[in-house]
Design a protein around this motif. Structure first.
Motif, PDB file in Angstrom:
ATOM      1  N   ARG A 139       7.903   7.733  18.494  1.00 46.20           N
ATOM      2  CA  ARG A 139       8.934   7.921  19.115  1.00 46.20           C
ATOM      3  C   ARG A 139       8.678   8.061  20.475  1.00 46.20           C
ATOM      4  NH1 ARG A 139      10.648   6.111  15.210  1.00 46.20           N
ATOM      5  NH2 ARG A 139      12.369   6.263  14.302  1.00 46.20           N
ATOM      6  N   ASP A 140       8.760   7.512  21.876  1.00 46.09           N
ATOM      7  CA  ASP A 140       8.116   7.311  23.009  1.00 46.09           C
ATOM      8  C   ASP A 140       6.603   7.825  22.777  1.00 46.09           C
ATOM      9  OD1 ASP A 140      10.787   6.092  23.290  1.00 46.09           O
ATOM     10  OD2 ASP A 140      11.897   8.166  23.164  1.00 46.09           O
ATOM     11  N   GLY A 141       6.118   7.072  21.969  1.00 47.29           N
ATOM     12  CA  GLY A 141       4.782   7.608  22.326  1.00 47.29           C
ATOM     13  C   GLY A 141       4.446   8.690  21.786  1.00 47.29           C
ATOM     14  N   GLN A 142       5.149   9.532  21.544  1.00 45.47           N
ATOM     15  CA  GLN A 142       4.403  10.609  20.481  1.00 45.47           C
ATOM     16  C   GLN A 142       4.809  10.435  18.837  1.00 45.47           C
ATOM     17  OE1 GLN A 142       3.832  13.654  22.100  1.00 45.47           O
ATOM     18  NE2 GLN A 142       3.759  11.864  24.783  1.00 45.47           N
ATOM     19  N   VAL A 143       4.031  11.423  18.404  1.00 40.44           N
ATOM     20  CA  VAL A 143       3.973  11.305  17.220  1.00 40.44           C
ATOM     21  C   VAL A 143       4.861  12.619  15.987  1.00 40.44           C
ATOM     22  CG1 VAL A 143       3.027  11.020  14.855  1.00 40.44           C
ATOM     23  CG2 VAL A 143       1.688  10.334  16.641  1.00 40.44           C
ATOM     24  N   VAL A 144       5.596  12.597  15.348  1.00 34.25           N
ATOM     25  CA  VAL A 144       6.624  13.290  14.951  1.00 34.25           C
ATOM     26  C   VAL A 144       6.099  12.892  13.673  1.00 34.25           C
ATOM     27  CG1 VAL A 144       8.699  14.396  15.170  1.00 34.25           C
ATOM     28  CG2 VAL A 144       8.613  13.281  16.619  1.00 34.25           C
ATOM     29  N   PRO A 145       6.287  14.643  12.541  1.00 38.04           N
ATOM     30  CA  PRO A 145       6.022  15.691  13.272  1.00 38.04           C
ATOM     31  C   PRO A 145       4.662  16.015  13.712  1.00 38.04           C
ATOM     32  CG  PRO A 145       5.573  16.006  10.853  1.00 38.04           C
ATOM     33  CD  PRO A 145       6.392  14.543  11.072  1.00 38.04           C
ATOM     34  N   ASP A 146       3.624  16.131  14.353  1.00 40.39           N
ATOM     35  CA  ASP A 146       2.535  16.464  15.134  1.00 40.39           C
ATOM     36  C   ASP A 146       1.957  17.426  14.154  1.00 40.39           C
ATOM     37  OD1 ASP A 146       3.322  18.944  16.290  1.00 40.39           O
ATOM     38  OD2 ASP A 146       3.358  18.485  17.690  1.00 40.39           O
ATOM     39  N   THR A 147       2.244  17.921  13.591  1.00 30.37           N
ATOM     40  CA  THR A 147       1.845  19.583  12.586  1.00 30.37           C
ATOM     41  C   THR A 147       0.635  18.617  11.104  1.00 30.37           C
ATOM     42  OG1 THR A 147       3.698  19.813  11.446  1.00 30.37           O
ATOM     43  CG2 THR A 147       2.896  21.269  13.470  1.00 30.37           C
TER      44      THR A 147
ATOM     45  N   THR B   2       0.332  -1.160  -0.323  1.00 31.80           N
ATOM     46  CA  THR B   2       0.014   0.339  -0.048  1.00 31.80           C
ATOM     47  C   THR B   2       0.978   1.497  -0.191  1.00 31.80           C
ATOM     48  OG1 THR B   2       0.064   0.235   2.364  1.00 31.80           O
ATOM     49  CG2 THR B   2      -2.215  -1.691   1.455  1.00 31.80           C
ATOM     50  N   ASP B   3       0.138   2.467   0.092  1.00 33.42           N
ATOM     51  CA  ASP B   3       1.019   3.590   0.242  1.00 33.42           C
ATOM     52  C   ASP B   3       1.225   3.821   1.673  1.00 33.42           C
ATOM     53  OD1 ASP B   3       0.580   4.026  -2.264  1.00 33.42           O
ATOM     54  OD2 ASP B   3      -1.024   5.833  -2.324  1.00 33.42           O
ATOM     55  N   TYR B   4       1.476   3.269   2.297  1.00 37.13           N
ATOM     56  CA  TYR B   4       1.442   3.330   3.877  1.00 37.13           C
ATOM     57  C   TYR B   4       3.116   2.030   4.476  1.00 37.13           C
ATOM     58  CZ  TYR B   4      -2.270   6.609   3.465  1.00 37.13           C
ATOM     59  OH  TYR B   4      -3.317   7.009   3.533  1.00 37.13           O
ATOM     60  N   ARG B   5       4.282   2.429   4.001  1.00 38.25           N
ATOM     61  CA  ARG B   5       4.803   1.445   4.977  1.00 38.25           C
ATOM     62  C   ARG B   5       5.204   1.744   6.135  1.00 38.25           C
ATOM     63  NH1 ARG B   5       6.819  -3.149   3.419  1.00 38.25           N
ATOM     64  NH2 ARG B   5       9.482  -3.682   2.612  1.00 38.25           N
ATOM     65  N   VAL B   6       5.864   0.644   6.408  1.00 40.95           N
ATOM     66  CA  VAL B   6       5.309   1.204   8.315  1.00 40.95           C
ATOM     67  C   VAL B   6       6.988   0.357   8.140  1.00 40.95           C
ATOM     68  CG1 VAL B   6       5.269   0.790  10.319  1.00 40.95           C
ATOM     69  CG2 VAL B   6       3.213   1.301   8.772  1.00 40.95           C
ATOM     70  N   HIS B   7       8.272   0.357   8.997  1.00 43.42           N
ATOM     71  CA  HIS B   7       9.476  -0.523   9.490  1.00 43.42           C
ATOM     72  C   HIS B   7       8.808  -0.256  11.861  1.00 43.42           C
ATOM     73  CE1 HIS B   7      10.475   0.932   5.716  1.00 43.42           C
ATOM     74  NE2 HIS B   7      11.708  -0.812   6.024  1.00 43.42           N
TER      75      HIS B   7
ATOM     76  N   ALA C 212      -1.631   3.097  10.241  1.00 46.47           N
ATOM     77  CA  ALA C 212      -0.297   2.953  10.242  1.00 46.47           C
ATOM     78  C   ALA C 212       0.205   3.313  11.760  1.00 46.47           C
ATOM     79  CB  ALA C 212       1.068   3.650   8.714  1.00 46.47           C
ATOM     80  N   LEU C 213      -0.441   4.151  12.063  1.00 37.71           N
ATOM     81  CA  LEU C 213      -0.402   4.066  13.624  1.00 37.71           C
ATOM     82  C   LEU C 213      -0.526   3.406  13.949  1.00 37.71           C
ATOM     83  CD1 LEU C 213      -1.244   8.377  13.541  1.00 37.71           C
ATOM     84  CD2 LEU C 213       0.868   7.140  13.800  1.00 37.71           C
ATOM     85  N   GLY C 214      -1.821   2.771  13.740  1.00 42.56           N
ATOM     86  CA  GLY C 214      -2.677   1.139  14.246  1.00 42.56           C
ATOM     87  C   GLY C 214      -1.354   0.408  14.197  1.00 42.56           C
ATOM     88  N   ILE C 215      -0.906   0.368  13.416  1.00 39.56           N
ATOM     89  CA  ILE C 215       0.820  -0.726  13.688  1.00 39.56           C
ATOM     90  C   ILE C 215       1.291  -0.334  14.928  1.00 39.56           C
ATOM     91  CG2 ILE C 215       2.629  -1.799  12.675  1.00 39.56           C
ATOM     92  CD1 ILE C 215       1.247  -1.643  10.507  1.00 39.56           C
ATOM     93  N   ALA C 216       2.167   1.113  15.356  1.00 38.11           N
ATOM     94  CA  ALA C 216       3.026   1.134  16.405  1.00 38.11           C
ATOM     95  C   ALA C 216       1.584   0.580  17.267  1.00 38.11           C
ATOM     96  CB  ALA C 216       2.971   2.546  16.194  1.00 38.11           C
ATOM     97  N   ALA C 217       0.604   1.106  17.628  1.00 38.43           N
ATOM     98  CA  ALA C 217      -0.034   0.596  19.366  1.00 38.43           C
ATOM     99  C   ALA C 217      -0.668  -0.727  19.247  1.00 38.43           C
ATOM    100  CB  ALA C 217      -1.507   1.535  18.714  1.00 38.43           C
ATOM    101  N   ALA C 218      -0.421  -1.493  17.763  1.00 36.41           N
ATOM    102  CA  ALA C 218      -0.771  -2.729  18.051  1.00 36.41           C
ATOM    103  C   ALA C 218       0.344  -3.832  18.553  1.00 36.41           C
ATOM    104  CB  ALA C 218      -1.243  -3.814  16.639  1.00 36.41           C
ATOM    105  N   VAL C 219       1.643  -3.330  17.854  1.00 37.53           N
ATOM    106  CA  VAL C 219       3.097  -3.811  18.575  1.00 37.53           C
ATOM    107  C   VAL C 219       3.183  -3.158  19.132  1.00 37.53           C
ATOM    108  CG1 VAL C 219       3.271  -4.834  15.567  1.00 37.53           C
ATOM    109  CG2 VAL C 219       4.578  -2.506  16.453  1.00 37.53           C
ATOM    110  N   GLY C 220       2.979  -2.162  20.020  1.00 40.96           N
ATOM    111  CA  GLY C 220       3.948  -1.245  20.803  1.00 40.96           C
ATOM    112  C   GLY C 220       5.732  -1.235  20.609  1.00 40.96           C
ATOM    113  N   ARG C 221       5.322  -0.600  19.704  1.00 42.17           N
ATOM    114  CA  ARG C 221       6.820  -0.012  19.570  1.00 42.17           C
ATOM    115  C   ARG C 221       7.027   0.974  18.961  1.00 42.17           C
ATOM    116  NH1 ARG C 221      10.076  -5.001  17.844  1.00 42.17           N
ATOM    117  NH2 ARG C 221      12.234  -3.364  17.368  1.00 42.17           N
ATOM    118  N   ASP C 222       7.997   1.454  18.990  1.00 47.73           N
ATOM    119  CA  ASP C 222       8.216   2.814  17.684  1.00 47.73           C
ATOM    120  C   ASP C 222       8.369   2.546  15.885  1.00 47.73           C
ATOM    121  OD1 ASP C 222       8.919   4.744  20.008  1.00 47.73           O
ATOM    122  OD2 ASP C 222      10.721   4.615  20.185  1.00 47.73           O
ATOM    123  N   VAL C 223       7.774   3.649  15.634  1.00 43.56           N
ATOM    124  CA  VAL C 223       7.509   2.987  13.667  1.00 43.56           C
ATOM    125  C   VAL C 223       8.138   4.045  13.204  1.00 43.56           C
ATOM    126  CG1 VAL C 223       5.905   1.699  14.384  1.00 43.56           C
ATOM    127  CG2 VAL C 223       5.154   4.332  14.070  1.00 43.56           C
TER     128      VAL C 223
END
Lengths: 47, 145
Positions: B118-126, B70-75, B89-100
């Motif tokens: 990173r550490d529970g925060q989305v960057v950039p947040d704008t 898809t257009d949303y590649r997540v590492h 894409a943000l859901g993967i971070a929530a599901a695996v409990g990891r930084d992405v």
């Protein structure tokens, strides 16, 4: 939607997805979640 | 019972490898026969716990993971996979409990975008995420949603 709200929605929606106890939330639970996150109006209504 | 085991094995495989397991891999993980795995996947699809490809009946989505590019590649860690949308894409971070790290593009300008958790925060947040379909209609065409 600000990405901060999307992130809050993602955490609420997916944090337990790898848990053996996960189950699909009921419609009432989904509506309550949307309301808690300030997601109201026609786009977020099931009525 | 089989359904819960198959669902969990499917999700754990996505979380560890970034990709969907084969039926044989699911059967081995669950100590089931492949016909039992196929039947469980059909029930999970009917219950909207996963989405099977309408034609092949292979796993298409185990939300937030996508079995297809898809257009949303997540590492995350040393793993890479695909999400179904920006929310997922943000859901993967929530599901695996990891930084992405999410690699995508602006849907209007096509400019490349990199979003990190990173550490529970989305960057950039704008940034702003557009939901194209009202919630009541998400499942009318889940592929489009």
């Amino acid at each position: 939607m600000p990405i901060s709200v999307t992130w809050a929605l993602a955490r609420a929606w997916y944090a337990d997805r790898l848990s053996p106890e996960w189950r699909r939330p009921s419609r009432d639970e989904v509506v309550a979640l949307f309301t808690r996150l300030g997601l109201t109006g026609p786009a977020w209504s099931f009525a | 019972m089989d359904d819960a085991r198959v669902r969990l094995a499917l999700y754990r495989h996505f979380a560890v490898t970034g990709a969907a397991p084969t039926r044989a891999e699911l059967a081995a993980a669950c100590e089931l026969g492949e016909p039992d795995v196929s039947a469980a996947l059909e029930r999970l699809d009917q219950g909207r716990a996963v989405v099977l490809d309408p034609r092949t009946r292979d796993v298409w989505m185990a939300m937030p993971f996508s079995a297809v590019p898809t257009d949303y590649r997540v590492h995350w860690g040393h793993v890479a996979g695909y999400a179904n949308c920006a929310w997922d894409a943000l859901g993967i971070a929530a599901a695996v409990g990891r930084d992405v790290t999410i690699t995508t593009h602006d849907p209007l300008t096509r400019e490349p975008l990199e979003v990190r958790v990173r550490d529970g925060q989305v960057v950039p947040d704008t940034l702003v995420v557009h939901f194209a379909v009202p919630a009541a209609h998400w499942w009318q065409d889940i592929g489009f949603t």
